[in-house]
Design an enzyme around this catalytic site. Structure first.
Site, PDB file in Angstrom:
ATOM      1  N   GLY A 263      -1.498  -0.536   1.813  1.00 56.65           N
ATOM      2  CA  GLY A 263      -0.730   0.129   2.865  1.00 56.65           C
ATOM      3  C   GLY A 263      -0.846   1.636   2.736  1.00 56.65           C
ATOM      4  N   GLY A 264       0.202   2.291   3.218  1.00 56.54           N
ATOM      5  CA  GLY A 264       0.214   3.754   3.178  1.00 56.54           C
ATOM      6  C   GLY A 264       0.134   4.283   1.763  1.00 56.54           C
TER       7      GLY A 264
ATOM      8  N   GLY B 143     -33.669  22.533   8.455  1.00 60.46           N
ATOM      9  CA  GLY B 143     -32.248  22.862   8.290  1.00 60.46           C
ATOM     10  C   GLY B 143     -31.781  22.535   6.884  1.00 60.46           C
ATOM     11  N   ALA B 144     -32.385  21.510   6.307  1.00 63.62           N
ATOM     12  CA  ALA B 144     -31.945  21.112   4.972  1.00 63.62           C
ATOM     13  C   ALA B 144     -32.251  22.200   3.943  1.00 63.62           C
ATOM     14  CB  ALA B 144     -32.589  19.792   4.593  1.00 63.62           C
TER      15      ALA B 144
HETATM   16  C1  HXC Z   1       9.774  -5.310  -3.528  1.00 62.87           C
HETATM   17  C2  HXC Z   1       8.042  -6.483  -4.433  1.00 62.87           C
HETATM   18  C3  HXC Z   1       7.125  -5.839  -3.587  1.00 62.87           C
HETATM   19  C4  HXC Z   1       7.636  -4.871  -2.675  1.00 62.87           C
HETATM   20  C5  HXC Z   1       6.027  -7.203  -4.821  1.00 62.87           C
HETATM   21  N1  HXC Z   1       7.324  -7.330  -5.177  1.00 62.87           N
HETATM   22  N2  HXC Z   1       5.884  -6.313  -3.833  1.00 62.87           N
HETATM   23  N3  HXC Z   1       9.358  -6.220  -4.415  1.00 62.87           N
HETATM   24  N4  HXC Z   1       8.963  -4.649  -2.687  1.00 62.87           N
HETATM   25  N5  HXC Z   1       6.838  -4.217  -1.849  1.00 62.87           N
HETATM   26  C6  HXC Z   1       7.876  -8.196  -6.201  1.00 62.87           C
HETATM   27  C7  HXC Z   1       7.723  -9.665  -5.881  1.00 62.87           C
HETATM   28  O1  HXC Z   1       8.805 -10.106  -5.091  1.00 62.87           O
HETATM   29  C8  HXC Z   1       7.759 -10.271  -7.275  1.00 62.87           C
HETATM   30  O2  HXC Z   1       9.107 -10.308  -7.696  1.00 62.87           O
HETATM   31  C9  HXC Z   1       7.060  -9.225  -8.120  1.00 62.87           C
HETATM   32  O3  HXC Z   1       7.117  -8.028  -7.382  1.00 62.87           O
HETATM   33  C10 HXC Z   1       5.608  -9.539  -8.376  1.00 62.87           C
HETATM   34  O4  HXC Z   1       4.994  -9.888  -7.137  1.00 62.87           O
HETATM   35  P1  HXC Z   1       4.113 -11.197  -6.967  1.00 62.87           P
HETATM   36  O5  HXC Z   1       3.933 -11.378  -5.518  1.00 62.87           O
HETATM   37  O6  HXC Z   1       4.703 -12.322  -7.750  1.00 62.87           O
HETATM   38  O7  HXC Z   1       2.771 -10.755  -7.682  1.00 62.87           O
HETATM   39  P2  HXC Z   1       1.265 -11.060  -7.268  1.00 62.87           P
HETATM   40  O8  HXC Z   1       1.109 -12.511  -6.953  1.00 62.87           O
HETATM   41  O9  HXC Z   1       0.432 -10.485  -8.336  1.00 62.87           O
HETATM   42  O10 HXC Z   1       1.033 -10.270  -5.905  1.00 62.87           O
HETATM   43  C11 HXC Z   1       1.097  -8.847  -5.873  1.00 62.87           C
HETATM   44  C12 HXC Z   1       1.092  -8.326  -4.425  1.00 62.87           C
HETATM   45  C13 HXC Z   1       2.158  -9.045  -3.595  1.00 62.87           C
HETATM   46  C14 HXC Z   1      -0.323  -8.565  -3.848  1.00 62.87           C
HETATM   47  C15 HXC Z   1       1.300  -6.814  -4.503  1.00 62.87           C
HETATM   48  O11 HXC Z   1       3.407  -8.963  -4.297  1.00 62.87           O
HETATM   49  C16 HXC Z   1       2.354  -8.428  -2.264  1.00 62.87           C
HETATM   50  O12 HXC Z   1       1.603  -8.693  -1.344  1.00 62.87           O
HETATM   51  N6  HXC Z   1       3.431  -7.644  -2.116  1.00 62.87           N
HETATM   52  C17 HXC Z   1       3.760  -7.020  -0.849  1.00 62.87           C
HETATM   53  C18 HXC Z   1       2.783  -5.934  -0.526  1.00 62.87           C
HETATM   54  C19 HXC Z   1       3.191  -5.174   0.678  1.00 62.87           C
HETATM   55  O13 HXC Z   1       2.992  -5.641   1.817  1.00 62.87           O
HETATM   56  N7  HXC Z   1       3.844  -4.030   0.484  1.00 62.87           N
HETATM   57  C20 HXC Z   1       4.260  -3.155   1.508  1.00 62.87           C
HETATM   58  C21 HXC Z   1       3.015  -2.326   1.926  1.00 62.87           C
HETATM   59  S1  HXC Z   1       3.395  -1.228   3.190  1.00 62.87           S
HETATM   60  P3  HXC Z   1       9.660 -11.461  -8.673  1.00 62.87           P
HETATM   61  O14 HXC Z   1      11.101 -11.121  -8.816  1.00 62.87           O
HETATM   62  O15 HXC Z   1       9.375 -12.733  -7.992  1.00 62.87           O
HETATM   63  O16 HXC Z   1       8.880 -11.301  -9.928  1.00 62.87           O
HETATM   64  C22 HXC Z   1       3.740   0.167   2.397  1.00 62.87           C
HETATM   65  C23 HXC Z   1       4.086   1.268   3.267  1.00 62.87           C
HETATM   66  C24 HXC Z   1       3.866   2.569   2.586  1.00 62.87           C
HETATM   67  O17 HXC Z   1       3.680   0.237   1.228  1.00 62.87           O
HETATM   68  C25 HXC Z   1       3.881   3.624   3.636  1.00 62.87           C
HETATM   69  C26 HXC Z   1       3.634   4.971   3.056  1.00 62.87           C
HETATM   70  C27 HXC Z   1       3.445   5.969   4.136  1.00 62.87           C
END
Ligand code: HXC
Length: 511
Positions: A172-173, A407-408
């Site tokens: 993401g971001g 040019g290069a």
């Molecule tokens: C809160 C989160 C989290 C998040 C993961 N966890 N991402 N908690 N906020 N964004 C937590 C899970 O619930 C889990 O908690 C623990 O972290 C580990 O995650 P798992 O999914 O079990 O691990 P894994 O299978 O290795 O997968 C990792 C992952 C997946 C690929 C990162 O967790 C995932 O897809 N997370 C969401 C990613 C996402 O969409 N993020 C937002 C992006 S947008 P428990 O308690 O079960 O251990 C963004 C905007 C930014 O970031 C903008 C900036 C301008």
């Protein structure tokens, strides 16, 4: 009455998970996935025992979704300062064991505090990413945190080196903080960077891709040009980062540290006199030439697998750190295309930000022709190289090893775009284009005999460096074997260069 020591030790016992992040089970999972914890990464990176942790007991302040019952001391960032080769650096690592290393408001505050300290003290900052992105439970507060980090990244750009290491997911971001920094390191098959993950891609574009295919280290180091270095494992990656820092100053007001070498500055390598084939259409490996010239034959290459028609690297000459930019005749004949232009231009600008002299080795047949390049903007991208060289005020020294066409020739750090010293080998060809191309334009309708005669005349007049030397565009014609000595002499001479461009808010580089 309790002593300070007793009070602190009670506090530590109550908060012992500060050292365990999300708990032993999560640490075990991290290890099982072949990943180190945030603290282990920092300990591996820094000089032994030098890490000083800052904000170890900060907790999040989120009340949503039962979060008020899940405070973990330190939250999801381990950060502070320490030393690399005895020099101060700031470092923070996302702790994947704490809510997947997701970014909370308080995590962002911790990061911003370190970013501000780093800029105040004039020291590099290193971010180790392993994160699920914005902490979902915190909504906009988390997004605001990213904004604050990006702000500091941008303000710090060109003031202190900023390095990003990707050691897990970075989606993401969240990708944009690494993207705003100077160099990105990734770990082979263990780290992923993408703006949208495979699930979203499938929904939107119906493409079926794995994480690795979409944003793995192989893709970003060879196709997208997003990553600069790839390590075989986490330790290897962190050691590469340590080496990179050895070439850089701590901030834009300093020079890189000198690293004395036993390699004699007057060393000549006779092999170089025959390395370049007489036939201008035959390739040779420019890296072989550069390695023979620099201290101890050591080249620290940046983006070795992306746009290989240009080589960019750090090296040392007479103990001084230099940035090398070179056309690579062994890949696409060393032609300048869009990716090579972007690669070279950004590197030139980095070196200029941090007072690292630029050495250019030129053997370039021109810009790559064709619809693909034109339609994707080779004009806009190629212009970045001219812009970057002209704007750079560090010492600039160029060696034309063979072709310098069209040019290069101008673009690749010519006298006309501000190079301080320009050398050419005796077999260099400085012309508007190669002999056969020129004759085909000028004598399109002539018979073969007239064309052959014109070819000889053209080669005689232009396929050499002497006309340019007569005009003062080449300062000296040197033998390849002398390259090392000549470069070190020129660098030494240019040490006192007055470095300034007219005052302006900032320029408008074609992007
Ligand atoms: C809160 C989160 C989290 C998040 C993961 N966890 N991402 N908690 N906020 N964004 C937590 C899970 O619930 C889990 O908690 C623990 O972290 C580990 O995650 P798992 O999914 O079990 O691990 P894994 O299978 O290795 O997968 C990792 C992952 C997946 C690929 C990162 O967790 C995932 O897809 N997370 C969401 C990613 C996402 O969409 N993020 C937002 C992006 S947008 P428990 O308690 O079960 O251990 C963004 C905007 C930014 O970031 C903008 C900036 C301008």
């Amino acid at each position: 009455m309790k002593t300070n020591k007793e009070i602190y030790s009670e506090f530590l016992t109550k908060n012992e998970q500060a050292l365990l992040g999300g708990g032993q089970d999560k640490i075990d999972k991290q290890h099982a996935d072949g990943k180190m914890t945030a603290r282990e990464r920092i300990d591996t990176l820094l000089d032994k025992g030098s890490f000083v942790e800052v904000d170890k007991f900060v907790v999040h302040n989120c009340q949503n979704f039962g979060m008020d019952k899940t405070h973990i001391a330190g939250d999801g960032i381990v950060g502070g300062y320490g030393k690399i080769d005895g020099r101060l650096v700031y470092v923070y690592a996302y702790d994947f064991t704490v809510f997947g290393g997701s970014l909370s408001r308080t995590n962002a505050n911790k990061i911003v505090k370190l970013q501000k300290m780093a800029i105040k003290m004039g020291a590099p900052i290193i971010a180790i990413n392993d994160s699920g992105g914005a902490r979902i439970q915190e909504g906009v507060s988390s997004l605001a945190g990213y904004g604050d980090i990006f702000y500091q990244n941008t303000i710090s750009s060109g003031v202190i080196p900023q390095l990003s290491v990707i050691m897990g997911p970075c989606a993401g971001g969240a990708c944009y903080s690494p993207a705003l920094t100077d160099f990105i390191f990734m770990v082979k098959e263990k780290s992923h960077l993408f703006v949208t993950g495979p699930d979203v891609v499938k929904t939107v574009t119906h493409e079926d891709v794995s994480k690795e295919e979409l944003g793995g280290a192989a893709v970003h180091s060879s196709k997208s040009g997003v990553a600069h270095f790839v390590g075989n494992d986490e330790e290897d990656t962190l050691m590469m980062l340590r080496e990179l820092l050895s070439f850089l100053p701590s901030n834009n007001m300093e020079d890189s540290p000198a690293t004395p070498s036993f390699d004699p500055i007057t060393r000549e390598d006779e092999r170089l006199n025959t390395l370049i084939p007489e036939d201008p259409n035959k390739p040779y490996d420019i890296k072989e030439l550069i390695e023979s010239v620099v201290d101890d034959g050591h080249l620290f290459e940046v983006m070795p697998n992306f746009a290989q028609n240009v080589v960019i690297a750090f090296a040392r000459l007479g103990g001084k750190s230099v940035g090398i930019v070179a056309n690579q005749p062994a890949f696409l004949a060393g032609v300048l295309d869009i990716d090579a232009s972007d690669k070279a231009a950004r590197f030139i600008r980095f070196c200029d930000c941090f007072n690292i002299p630029l050495i250019t080795f030129e053997d370039v047949p021109g810009f790559l022709p064709g619809c693909t390049q034109e339609h994707h903007g080779i004009i806009r991208h190629g212009a970045k190289v001219v812009y970057a060289y002209v704007e750079a005020t560090v010492p600039k020294i160029t060696v034309i090893t063979r072709k310098a066409y069209g040019g290069a020739y101008i673009v690749m750090s010519s006298k006309h775009t501000g190079a301080d010293i320009n050398f050419a080998y005796p077999n260099a060809e400085i012309a508007v284009m190669g002999a056969s191309g020129a004759v085909n334009v000028l004598y399109r309708k002539a018979d073969d005999e007239a064309k052959a005669k014109a070819l000889v005349e053209y080669e005689d007049k232009f396929s050499n460096p002497y006309r340019a030397a007569e005009l003062g565009y080449i300062d000296e014609i040197i033998l390849p074997a002398q390259t090392r000595t000549k470069l070190i002499q020129a660098l030494d001479m240019a040490q006192t260069k007055i470095r300034s461009n007219p005052a302006k808010k900032h320029g408008n580089i074609p992007l």
